[in-house]
Design a protein around this motif. Structure first.
Motif, PDB file in Angstrom:
ATOM      1  N   ILE A 193     -23.997  -9.905 -14.359  1.00 19.09           N
ATOM      2  CA  ILE A 193     -22.845  -9.018 -14.276  1.00 19.09           C
ATOM      3  C   ILE A 193     -22.944  -8.240 -12.967  1.00 19.09           C
ATOM      4  CG2 ILE A 193     -21.612  -7.125 -15.402  1.00 19.09           C
ATOM      5  CD1 ILE A 193     -21.656  -9.698 -17.037  1.00 19.09           C
ATOM      6  N   GLU A 194     -22.151  -8.640 -12.004  1.00 17.61           N
ATOM      7  CA  GLU A 194     -22.158  -7.966 -10.706  1.00 17.61           C
ATOM      8  C   GLU A 194     -21.077  -6.888 -10.667  1.00 17.61           C
ATOM      9  OE1 GLU A 194     -24.440  -8.363  -8.429  1.00 17.61           O
ATOM     10  OE2 GLU A 194     -25.404  -9.954  -9.538  1.00 17.61           O
ATOM     11  N   ALA A 195     -19.921  -7.178 -11.268  1.00 19.07           N
ATOM     12  CA  ALA A 195     -18.844  -6.192 -11.293  1.00 19.07           C
ATOM     13  C   ALA A 195     -19.294  -5.006 -12.128  1.00 19.07           C
ATOM     14  CB  ALA A 195     -17.597  -6.816 -11.895  1.00 19.07           C
ATOM     15  N   GLU A 196     -18.881  -3.853 -11.785  1.00 21.64           N
ATOM     16  CA  GLU A 196     -19.170  -2.619 -12.502  1.00 21.64           C
ATOM     17  C   GLU A 196     -20.623  -2.177 -12.385  1.00 21.64           C
ATOM     18  OE1 GLU A 196     -17.324  -1.638 -16.079  1.00 21.64           O
ATOM     19  OE2 GLU A 196     -16.000  -3.347 -16.045  1.00 21.64           O
ATOM     20  N   LYS A 197     -21.406  -2.814 -11.535  1.00 20.67           N
ATOM     21  CA  LYS A 197     -22.802  -2.410 -11.366  1.00 20.67           C
ATOM     22  C   LYS A 197     -22.882  -0.945 -10.953  1.00 20.67           C
ATOM     23  CE  LYS A 197     -26.572  -5.350 -10.148  1.00 20.67           C
ATOM     24  NZ  LYS A 197     -27.172  -6.223  -9.195  1.00 20.67           N
ATOM     25  N   ARG A 198     -21.972  -0.547 -10.093  1.00 23.45           N
ATOM     26  CA  ARG A 198     -22.014   0.829  -9.599  1.00 23.45           C
ATOM     27  C   ARG A 198     -21.674   1.831 -10.701  1.00 23.45           C
ATOM     28  NH1 ARG A 198     -17.551  -1.694  -7.791  1.00 23.45           N
ATOM     29  NH2 ARG A 198     -15.566  -0.721  -8.239  1.00 23.45           N
ATOM     30  N   GLY A 199     -21.046   1.383 -11.805  1.00 18.86           N
ATOM     31  CA  GLY A 199     -20.662   2.284 -12.877  1.00 18.86           C
ATOM     32  C   GLY A 199     -21.685   2.365 -13.993  1.00 18.86           C
ATOM     33  N   PHE A 200     -22.770   1.630 -13.920  1.00 14.70           N
ATOM     34  CA  PHE A 200     -23.754   1.599 -14.992  1.00 14.70           C
ATOM     35  C   PHE A 200     -24.565   2.889 -15.019  1.00 14.70           C
ATOM     36  CE2 PHE A 200     -28.141   0.818 -16.342  1.00 14.70           C
ATOM     37  CZ  PHE A 200     -27.900   0.460 -17.646  1.00 14.70           C
ATOM     38  N   VAL A 201     -24.677   3.453 -16.203  1.00 17.85           N
ATOM     39  CA  VAL A 201     -25.501   4.643 -16.405  1.00 17.85           C
ATOM     40  C   VAL A 201     -26.427   4.358 -17.582  1.00 17.85           C
ATOM     41  CG1 VAL A 201     -25.526   7.087 -16.992  1.00 17.85           C
ATOM     42  CG2 VAL A 201     -23.684   6.172 -15.565  1.00 17.85           C
ATOM     43  N   SER A 202     -27.709   4.381 -17.340  1.00 19.64           N
ATOM     44  CA  SER A 202     -28.688   4.146 -18.392  1.00 19.64           C
ATOM     45  C   SER A 202     -28.708   5.335 -19.340  1.00 19.64           C
ATOM     46  CB  SER A 202     -30.066   3.932 -17.779  1.00 19.64           C
ATOM     47  OG  SER A 202     -31.012   3.711 -18.782  1.00 19.64           O
ATOM     48  N   THR A 203     -28.728   5.042 -20.644  1.00 20.78           N
ATOM     49  CA  THR A 203     -28.780   6.076 -21.670  1.00 20.78           C
ATOM     50  C   THR A 203     -30.074   5.932 -22.448  1.00 20.78           C
ATOM     51  OG1 THR A 203     -26.378   5.942 -21.875  1.00 20.78           O
ATOM     52  CG2 THR A 203     -27.554   7.036 -23.665  1.00 20.78           C
ATOM     53  N   SER A 204     -30.758   7.041 -22.657  1.00 19.87           N
ATOM     54  CA  SER A 204     -32.010   7.024 -23.419  1.00 19.87           C
ATOM     55  C   SER A 204     -31.739   7.332 -24.883  1.00 19.87           C
ATOM     56  CB  SER A 204     -32.987   8.060 -22.868  1.00 19.87           C
ATOM     57  OG  SER A 204     -33.383   7.695 -21.573  1.00 19.87           O
ATOM     58  N   PHE A 205     -32.501   6.672 -25.751  1.00 17.14           N
ATOM     59  CA  PHE A 205     -32.418   6.887 -27.192  1.00 17.14           C
ATOM     60  C   PHE A 205     -33.822   7.096 -27.739  1.00 17.14           C
ATOM     61  CE2 PHE A 205     -28.656   4.476 -26.199  1.00 17.14           C
ATOM     62  CZ  PHE A 205     -27.680   5.060 -26.984  1.00 17.14           C
ATOM     63  N   VAL A 206     -33.933   7.963 -28.712  1.00 15.47           N
ATOM     64  CA  VAL A 206     -35.174   8.131 -29.457  1.00 15.47           C
ATOM     65  C   VAL A 206     -34.781   8.156 -30.924  1.00 15.47           C
ATOM     66  CG1 VAL A 206     -37.193   9.555 -29.914  1.00 15.47           C
ATOM     67  CG2 VAL A 206     -36.258   9.443 -27.593  1.00 15.47           C
ATOM     68  N   LEU A 207     -35.093   7.071 -31.622  1.00 16.86           N
ATOM     69  CA  LEU A 207     -34.755   6.955 -33.037  1.00 16.86           C
ATOM     70  C   LEU A 207     -35.942   7.411 -33.875  1.00 16.86           C
ATOM     71  CD1 LEU A 207     -32.992   3.460 -33.040  1.00 16.86           C
ATOM     72  CD2 LEU A 207     -31.967   5.717 -32.701  1.00 16.86           C
ATOM     73  N   LEU A 208     -35.651   8.115 -34.954  1.00 13.02           N
ATOM     74  CA  LEU A 208     -36.679   8.637 -35.841  1.00 13.02           C
ATOM     75  C   LEU A 208     -36.763   7.768 -37.093  1.00 13.02           C
ATOM     76  CD1 LEU A 208     -38.712  10.889 -36.555  1.00 13.02           C
ATOM     77  CD2 LEU A 208     -36.792  12.152 -37.561  1.00 13.02           C
ATOM     78  N   THR A 209     -37.957   7.256 -37.377  1.00 15.10           N
ATOM     79  CA  THR A 209     -38.148   6.412 -38.560  1.00 15.10           C
ATOM     80  C   THR A 209     -38.358   7.273 -39.804  1.00 15.10           C
ATOM     81  OG1 THR A 209     -40.547   6.241 -38.370  1.00 15.10           O
ATOM     82  CG2 THR A 209     -39.235   4.629 -37.120  1.00 15.10           C
ATOM     83  N   THR A 210     -38.248   6.641 -40.951  1.00 13.00           N
ATOM     84  CA  THR A 210     -38.441   7.354 -42.220  1.00 13.00           C
ATOM     85  C   THR A 210     -39.866   7.868 -42.374  1.00 13.00           C
ATOM     86  OG1 THR A 210     -38.867   5.263 -43.339  1.00 13.00           O
ATOM     87  CG2 THR A 210     -36.610   6.122 -43.446  1.00 13.00           C
TER      88      THR A 210
END
Length: 189
Positions: free
Chosen positions: A35-52
């Motif tokens: 995916i070359e198009a929209e490369k400049r618009g990519f923003v990495s998002t961090s997640f931290v999921l909590l297990t039971t």
């Protein structure tokens, strides 16, 4: 990021909807498109999921998948979006449990509770009742992840290879042999 992920998932959905159950699926079947198009618009998002069991599973979105802190380079990952009130989700549990047992050294399954108002105690009882051998996450981050992955119904599963690269999206109650075909690709890549 959502637009980029939608484009990738839509392209892969089109690619795989033409396959019938008798089709041979191997690494050559996977999209090699960058995916070359929209490369400049990519923003990495961090997640931290909590297990039971109060452990954290951390990762961030990447242009081609998810970058798992703990599993990168070690294990393929199935992200299973499910709800306890969903019959097809319940029917999927034995398949996932069996795959986790069979591929314990090369597969991690992360189940993400979706739109299901359960307490930790209720989820621990659910885990015990269905003998679930993989982590289940709960909390606000689950909905954020579901939104990021554009989940609209359950069950939906997303398979990533050992490097976090997206391999395939499964919707509904998927046959175990179909899951395993793609899982072998994710493990071998």
């Amino acid at each position: 990021m959502r637009i980029l992920l939608k484009i990738v998932l839509a392209g892969l959905a089109v690619l795989f909807t033409a396959c019938d159950s008798g089709s041979t699926i191997d690494a050559k079947s996977l999209s090699k498109t960058k995916i070359e198009a929209e490369k400049r618009g990519f923003v990495s998002t961090s997640f931290v999921l909590l297990t039971t069991d109060e452990k954290f599973i951390g990762f961030k979105t990447a242009e081609n998948g998810l970058d798992f802190d703990e599993f990168k380079g070690k294990k393929a990952v199935i992200v299973d979006i499910f709800a306890t009130w969903c019959p097809p989700c319940i029917e999927t549990i034995p398949k996932l449990r069996e795959l986790k047992d069979r591929y314990k050294d090369s597969l991690e399954i992360v189940s993400v509770l979706f739109q299901d108002d359960k307490t930790v105690e209720e989820m621990k009882e659910f885990i015990k009742e269905y003998q679930i051998n993989y982590p289940i996450t709960m909390g606000e981050e689950n909905q954020k992840l579901a939104d990021e992955l554009n989940v609209t119904k359950v069950p939906e599963m997303f398979l990533f290879d050992k490097n976090g690269k997206f391999v395939h999206r499964f919707v509904g109650n998927v046959p175990k042999d179909e899951l395993e075909k793609y899982l072998k690709i994710a493990i071998e890549d």
